[in-house]
Design a protein around this motif. Structure first.
Motif, PDB file in Angstrom:
ATOM      1  N   MET A   1       0.819  -1.198   0.000  1.00 61.71           N
ATOM      2  CA  MET A   1       0.000   0.000   0.000  1.00 61.71           C
ATOM      3  C   MET A   1       0.860   1.257   0.000  1.00 61.71           C
ATOM      4  O   MET A   1       0.624   2.182  -0.762  1.00 61.71           O
ATOM      5  CB  MET A   1      -0.939   0.010   1.215  1.00 61.71           C
ATOM      6  N   GLU A  65      -6.203   8.376  -1.630  1.00 65.56           N
ATOM      7  CA  GLU A  65      -5.833   7.138  -2.313  1.00 65.56           C
ATOM      8  C   GLU A  65      -5.911   5.931  -1.384  1.00 65.56           C
ATOM      9  O   GLU A  65      -6.306   4.829  -1.807  1.00 65.56           O
ATOM     10  CB  GLU A  65      -4.432   7.263  -2.917  1.00 65.56           C
ATOM     11  N   GLU A  66      -5.545   6.110  -0.143  1.00 58.73           N
ATOM     12  CA  GLU A  66      -5.632   4.999   0.805  1.00 58.73           C
ATOM     13  C   GLU A  66      -7.090   4.573   0.980  1.00 58.73           C
ATOM     14  O   GLU A  66      -7.412   3.377   0.951  1.00 58.73           O
ATOM     15  CB  GLU A  66      -5.027   5.409   2.150  1.00 58.73           C
ATOM     16  N   GLN A  69      -8.346   2.865  -2.316  1.00 68.00           N
ATOM     17  CA  GLN A  69      -7.904   1.486  -2.497  1.00 68.00           C
ATOM     18  C   GLN A  69      -8.666   0.528  -1.598  1.00 68.00           C
ATOM     19  O   GLN A  69      -9.034  -0.580  -2.019  1.00 68.00           O
ATOM     20  CB  GLN A  69      -6.393   1.380  -2.257  1.00 68.00           C
ATOM     21  N   THR A  72     -12.194   0.268  -3.168  1.00 73.31           N
ATOM     22  CA  THR A  72     -12.170  -0.411  -4.464  1.00 73.31           C
ATOM     23  C   THR A  72     -11.949  -1.911  -4.301  1.00 73.31           C
ATOM     24  O   THR A  72     -12.616  -2.721  -4.964  1.00 73.31           O
ATOM     25  CB  THR A  72     -11.069   0.194  -5.353  1.00 73.31           C
ATOM     26  N   ASN A  73     -11.029  -2.290  -3.448  1.00 75.16           N
ATOM     27  CA  ASN A  73     -10.779  -3.717  -3.229  1.00 75.16           C
ATOM     28  C   ASN A  73     -12.032  -4.418  -2.720  1.00 75.16           C
ATOM     29  O   ASN A  73     -12.366  -5.524  -3.167  1.00 75.16           O
ATOM     30  CB  ASN A  73      -9.627  -3.909  -2.246  1.00 75.16           C
ATOM     31  N   PHE A 275      -4.273   3.709 -12.018  1.00 73.78           N
ATOM     32  CA  PHE A 275      -4.739   3.193 -10.734  1.00 73.78           C
ATOM     33  C   PHE A 275      -6.127   2.561 -10.819  1.00 73.78           C
ATOM     34  O   PHE A 275      -6.885   2.561  -9.856  1.00 73.78           O
ATOM     35  CB  PHE A 275      -4.680   4.279  -9.658  1.00 73.78           C
ATOM     36  N   SER A 277      -7.643  -1.176 -12.118  1.00 75.56           N
ATOM     37  CA  SER A 277      -7.110  -2.497 -12.451  1.00 75.56           C
ATOM     38  C   SER A 277      -7.623  -3.066 -13.767  1.00 75.56           C
ATOM     39  O   SER A 277      -6.951  -3.897 -14.385  1.00 75.56           O
ATOM     40  CB  SER A 277      -7.431  -3.488 -11.321  1.00 75.56           C
ATOM     41  N   ARG A 325     -13.688   3.449  -8.369  1.00 78.65           N
ATOM     42  CA  ARG A 325     -12.819   4.554  -7.959  1.00 78.65           C
ATOM     43  C   ARG A 325     -13.644   5.820  -7.720  1.00 78.65           C
ATOM     44  O   ARG A 325     -13.426   6.533  -6.725  1.00 78.65           O
ATOM     45  CB  ARG A 325     -11.748   4.789  -9.021  1.00 78.65           C
TER      46      ARG A 325
END
Length: 341
Positions: A1, A65-66, A69, A72-73, A275, A277, A325
């Motif tokens: 990360m 961004e943290e 992510q 999004t995951n 950014f 996937s 995102r």
């Protein structure tokens, strides 16, 4: 990360969207080697680079961004494979259950028209046509969505984001070109001040100059300049317009930046990333109407994505990863959560 977050700053602090050596920019050449009469030019990444000079904004980017992510995951882990779940058989979002608990996002919009002549004082009909385009593009109800090739059809997504026009400001000015220093966003500089940026998206429509169609402010910047800017001849799908950017997709592209999407090619060579996937790696923007398949970095470019530089008539999809995102901004604690009204 940590490596990913640091790469966010590195990737966009050193690469420019219109000055990269791999791009032809104003002297754009399409994939058949033909000179283009007009090339899309967006200034969002240069604006982002300038913002990154501020350490406070750098820290905000890392925080965004943290959170992005993490969201999004989780979002993508809940998605069914394309085509699962019955429905119309087209794959993608239309046949899958919600992957988050946010629901349909509704964004109020203020449009500020700043004009130096009658053409630039665009009509209400032109403004309304742009809102209609945004709603069609972000909800995947655009008629050209059916043109997405089978390779990417399962990724084409209804982002479940829509827009509602709540106000229009008109201001006459003797200034014929506004540039990209945000002067149009300040009444003290002859422009129009931002309205309720925490709860509404602001769009300034004015002649930018320099061949630039539009630019946006990425999330996390100053509230006083938050929003997007689009030239009047590239805004909407009817009225005072300039082909081939006459179908309202410049605003779609810039709103994508406003909602934290990068250019599809990552603004650099093959090792640069947007950014997301599920968007293929590329090392350049595409222009005009590229033939399919167009291959760079040993994969097929998603040239029809709204975040490339192709003509309006040749862009017609967001991907599932881009949807995740953007929607991450509206999750609990998200930097644009208060926009959802």
């Amino acid at each position: 990360m940590k490596k990913l977050l640091l790469s966010v700053l590195v990737a966009f602090a050193v690469v420019s969207c219109s000055n990269d050596s791999n791009e032809e920019s104003l002297d754009a050449i399409n994939n058949d080697g033909l000179q283009l009469a007009a090339a899309r030019k967006c200034h969002a990444n240069e604006n982002y680079e300038k913002m990154l000079l501020n350490p406070a904004f750098q820290q905000k980017v890392l925080e965004i961004e943290e959170q992005t992510q993490r969201f999004t995951n989780e979002f993508l882990s809940k998605k069914k494979p394309a085509g699962v779940g019955g429905g119309n058989g087209g794959g993608g979002d239309d046949t899958t259950p919600p992957a988050d608990n946010i629901g349909v996002i509704n964004i109020p919009v203020y449009v500020h028209v700043i004009y130096s002549n009658a053409n630039e004082n665009i009509s209400d009909a032109q403004i309304n046509s742009q809102i209609s385009v945004l709603n069609a593009d972000f909800r995947k109800s655009n008629s050209d969505a059916a043109q997405v090739p089978s390779e990417f059809a399962g990724l084409a997504s209804d982002t479940e984001i829509q827009f509602n026009l709540v106000g229009v400001t008109r201001k006459s000015s003797t200034r014929t070109s506004w540039g990209t220093n945000d002067a149009m966003k300040s009444a003290a500089n002859g422009g129009v001040d931002v309205v309720d940026p925490a709860t509404a998206m602001n769009i300034w429509v004015c002649n930018i100059g320099g061949g630039i169609l539009g630019y946006a402010q990425f999330p996390g910047g100053s509230a006083s300049t938050d929003g997007i800017v689009v030239g009047p001849q590239y805004f909407g799908a009817t009225g005072y317009l300039s082909a081939p950017f006459d179908e309202g997709r410049t605003a779609t592209h810039e709103v994508g930046h406003y909602l934290n999407l990068r250019h599809i090619w990552g603004d650099g060579r093959c090792n640069r990333d947007d950014f997301v996937s599920d968007t293929p790696t590329s090392d350049r923007a595409n222009y005009g109407c590229p033939s399919y398949p167009t291959t760079n970095c040993r994969s097929t470019d998603m040239t029809m994505n709204y975040m490339d530089y192709v003509d309006d008539s040749c862009m017609y999809m967001f991907s599932t990863g881009q949807k995740a995102r953007m929607r991450s901004l509206f999750a609990s604690g998200g930097v644009r959560a208060s926009l959802n009204n």
